[in-house]
Structure formats: structure tokens, C-alpha cells
Enzyme design. Structure first.
Site, PDB file in Angstrom:
ATOM      1  N   GLU B 114      -4.608  -0.908   1.552  1.00 25.56           N
ATOM      2  CA  GLU B 114      -4.246  -0.492   0.206  1.00 25.56           C
ATOM      3  C   GLU B 114      -4.999   0.748  -0.244  1.00 25.56           C
ATOM      4  O   GLU B 114      -5.557   0.828  -1.317  1.00 25.56           O
ATOM      5  CB  GLU B 114      -4.431  -1.624  -0.797  1.00 25.56           C
ATOM      6  CG  GLU B 114      -5.726  -2.370  -0.664  1.00 25.56           C
ATOM      7  CD  GLU B 114      -5.831  -3.435  -1.755  1.00 25.56           C
ATOM      8  OE1 GLU B 114      -5.366  -3.159  -2.870  1.00 25.56           O
ATOM      9  OE2 GLU B 114      -6.387  -4.510  -1.492  1.00 25.56           O
ATOM     10  N   GLU B 116      -4.795   4.919  -0.976  1.00 24.22           N
ATOM     11  CA  GLU B 116      -3.794   5.801  -1.569  1.00 24.22           C
ATOM     12  C   GLU B 116      -4.298   7.248  -1.547  1.00 24.22           C
ATOM     13  O   GLU B 116      -5.463   7.520  -1.802  1.00 24.22           O
ATOM     14  CB  GLU B 116      -3.540   5.346  -3.013  1.00 24.22           C
ATOM     15  CG  GLU B 116      -2.267   5.909  -3.610  1.00 24.22           C
ATOM     16  CD  GLU B 116      -1.989   5.326  -4.994  1.00 24.22           C
ATOM     17  OE1 GLU B 116      -2.220   4.108  -5.191  1.00 24.22           O
ATOM     18  OE2 GLU B 116      -1.587   6.090  -5.877  1.00 24.22           O
TER      19      GLU B 116
END
Lengths: 232, 232
Positions: B114, B116
Site C-alpha cells: 500500500e 503510493e
DNA sequence: ATTATTAATTGTCAAAACGACAATTAATAA
DNA sequence: TTATTAATTGTCGTTTTGACAATTAATAAT
């Protein structure tokens, strides 16, 4: 999820590779280790990072304690953190290299400071991974000195071009053409010629120069090209 | 005399500044922090140095875990060790910067990771001293990339000169003359021209090049002069 | 006093690198 | 067929580089 409390804790130390120049050769300052293991063996000067200091603070403290000198040129090199590098207990060490004017240190020299200068090419075997640290420091010194005017840190306030020339040759372990070196180093605009001459070591005598501190500090980040056929 | 047992012990962590290039802009990869304090805030990817690994090992492990990528370009930057940098408990962190091909990562992307991407110039505020780390990493990247051919690490195997050109401009935040850049980059002898062309983004199309791996690895230490009017 | 000696200093020059600048080419779209 | 766009190749004067030698300022020797 990972929590702080579960994580292992380690000792953190600093080790300093202290370079000096005696006018002819590059030297490093070593000390006899004062604690077990390997007590009384030659080692880099180092110490543990205290609770209320950063590694940079610790390195400065260690240098002050072992040489009496403050405000020396100190640069962080890299961390040494192999799990088994210290046989007693896991210790990570932050390596620093320092450049000092050897004469300043000698002036401070007394029994409190039991450090000793060794020729870089004729030094005793050191403890742990300190030999690797010296090799790394030397490489980094060469790299940095090829691009930035840091070798002045190893010379007295007044110095001559021939002195600087020998220092550059020592650090880079190569011969450098006198004429080209002179041209290059003066063209940096960092040197101020003094009226006085150094008469030791030659009949003609060599003019003293001093560093233009203003330009030096203003441009300490500038990329110079101080080495011919620059390679690393 | 100082003994090991008396000395304080600390947590040691690594934090990675991961750079990528989307063809237009420089980006960094951030994650939402998974533990207190500052849980769910954006942060660099990091982790504690385990008992049986070096900091370098730890950095590679963290990168693998959070991106799925192995063998990425990773370079130790410096240690961050102010006593109060972590509010819970004293933690020293070794900063690394990494260069990865953004497309490789996207290929790996799934719910396990996760992380980004953020534009380097439009990123959220980070925890602790991570903002400082990013600033330092950016400076170091600029420095290193001016002297050594490392930016290729952020491009696919096949790339065009215009792509490389934009990347250099991005990293250095400056305009570079196309003609001089082309001449300089090809004169390194590191590029091999391919027959194929990239036809996206222009009518004429730009020839693909690939890196001469042999020369690249043989000369990764060579000092190049890849930036005009080189200053830092 | 003149000369020899030694090391510092200044000088020459061709080749390479640099930086500012413009023209040509290969493709597609009109 | 022409217009358009971006990639590619080219020119040229200036500066930097690196290889090489001559001159100068002092002391020591004769």
C-alpha cells in the site's frame, strides 16, 4: 503489527579516521584501545553515542577528548553494522573522517592524549573492521578532495604551493605536473599570496599563501576539478 | 574505564527515499505508517534493523516487502540520530535513497503493497524528520547524478534520449540545451542505439537506446561531467 | 666576486571540451 | 502535396586541459 518494545536494541558507537599531513606523507592518528575486548590493541578513536547526543556530537566529543582539538573538519562517512562486527555485543558504528593540522595537534600533545601518528602506508593492524574503515575513508577522502577544496584543512594557515602539491600527490598516490597544478589551484581564486616566504627546504624560498576564507566558505559546495584525468 | 554494560542501547531503523520517474516528473514512494505514534500518517518506508541483518540488509528487506522489488539501486545516505527525533523512544535511522523504474513497481502493484507515488514537489507532510530526509536525498541525488550515470536506474531498459533529457532536467530543476545534452550523453559511450523507435508522443519518433551494461559496470566509478555549468 | 646548484615560478601550444546557437530530417496530419 | 511537430545533426568561437621547457631567486661552492 510491529511494536517498538519487541524490537532489539543495540549499542551505537562512532569511530573517527583522523588524517594528518607531516609535510611529506599522509598519516592517521591511532589510539590504544582502553577496554576489553582487544584491550591495548591499536584502534581508531571512538566511543559510544551517549543518551543526550547525536552521533555528530559524539564524534566531536571523542575528538576533543582524545586530541584536545575543537572545531575540526569532520565528515560522516557511513555506518558499519554487520551483526557480528563486535564479538562482545552487537554494536553499530558510524564512521567519520577528520582532517586536522598535524601541528595543531602536536602543540596540544601531552600525557592526557595517548594517541599516536602513523604513516598511512605503515600502520599497525587494527581491531574489528577498523582496517576496512581506514580503506573506505581513504577512498572517500580522495573522492571528495578531487572535487572540493578540503585538503587545506590539513595545512597550517600559511602554506606554500609546493606543500599543497605534495599533499595532493600523497592523497591521490600519483605524480602531478607542477606547472599544471599551480595553474589550476591558483585559478580557483581561493588563494591569497602573502609577502612572506618559507625559506626552509629551498634556497629560493616559496611564497606563503593563505586561504580566502570568504570565498572558501561561500563556495565550499562548488564542484572544482582539482585532479587531472579525473577518475576514481 | 567504560564498559559495554553501562552504555545505553537504542533502536536502529532504516528509512528509504524511493525515487521514480513517470516520464514527466520526479516522484517519491510513500506509505501510510502502520504503527503508533503517528499511525496512518504518510511516511517514508522504513523498518527496524533486525538482530541478524545489517542496515543494508534491512533496507533491501523493507524495499522488497513494500514494493515486491529486488535488486534495486540503493545507496546509503547518512544517519539521523538526534536524541529526540522519535518521541516514543530513542531511535537512530539510517537514510537510504533508492532509484527504481516506476513501471516495474506498477507491474508488481497489488493490495499487499500500500505504497503510493507522489510528485516530489507536491507531497504530503511527513512524520518526524522525514521531510528533512527527502530534502537531503534530493540534494544527494542531484550531486551523484551530475557525476555518475545513475539516472538510468529510473528508466526502462529501452529508453530514448528525449526521455533521459527530461529526467535530467527534472532532477536538476533546470533547462538543459538539447543539442549539448545529446552530444555529452552519447560521448560517454554508455549508450547503444537500437533499431526500434518510440512512436508515442512524436511524429518522427525517437530511437530507443539501451545501456552498455559492460561499460556501465566497469566504469560506474568514473567521474563524468554530466551537467553543464556544474555547481551544487 | 663569480659560478654552480637547487627548487620555485612563469610560459607555450596544440588538442579537447564546452556552451551558445540554427539548420535539417523523418514522420504524421491537414 | 503541404503544413506541422519533434528528433537529430551541425557550426564555431571560447575556455580548459595536459604535455612540455625556460626563467628566476636564492644559497653554496670555488
Amino acid at each position: 503489527m510491529i511494536e517498538y518494545s519487541r524490537q532489539p536494541h543495540y549499542l551505537v558507537a562512532v569511530d573517527c579516521i583522523v588524517f594528518g599531513f607531516d609535510g611529506e606523507h599522509l598519516k592517521i592518528l591511532l589510539v590504544k584501545r582502553g577496554l576489553e575486548p582487544e584491550i591495548n590493541k591499536w584502534s581508531l578513536m571512538g566511543g559510544f553515542v551517549g543518551a543526550n547526543e547525536s552521533p555528530d556530537d559524539a564524534a566531536n566529543r571523542v575528538l576533543k577528548k582524545m586530541t584536545g582539538l575543537e572545531g575540526v573538519y569532520l565528515e560522516q562517512m557511513q555506518i558499519y553494522g554487520e551483526p557480528d562486527r563486535d564479538p562482545i555485543e552487537r554494536t553499530l558504528s558510524v564512521g567519520y573522517f577528520a582532517l586536522i593540522d598535524i601541528h595543531k595537534y602536536e602543540a596540544q600533545l601531552n600525557d592526557d592524549y595517548e594517541a599516536e601518528w602513523f604513516l598511512i602506508n605503515d600502520r599497525p593492524k587494527l581491531i574489528f573492521d577498523h582496517n576496512q574503515m581506514v580503506a573506505d575513508a581513504r577512498k572517500k577522502l580522495r573522492y571528495k578532495a578531487a572535487l572540493h577544496p578540503i585538503l587545506f584543512e590539513m595545512l597550517p594557515k600559511k602554506f606554500t604551493i609546493p606543500q599543497l602539491h605534495i599533499l595532493f600527490e600523497e592523497v591521490n598516490d600519483t605524480k602531478i605536473d607542477t606547472r599544471n597544478f599551480s595553474r589550476k589551484i591558483t585559478s580557483t581564486g581561493l588563494l591569497i599570496k602573502l609577502a612572506e616566504k618559507d625559506r626552509t627546504g629551498s634556497k629560493k624560498g616559496a611564497f606563503y599563501f593563505k586561504l580566502d576564507k570568504k570565498k572558501y566558505h561561500a563556495n565550499s559546495q562548488a564542484f572544482l576539478n582539482l585532479m587531472p584525468n579525473l577518475k576514481v
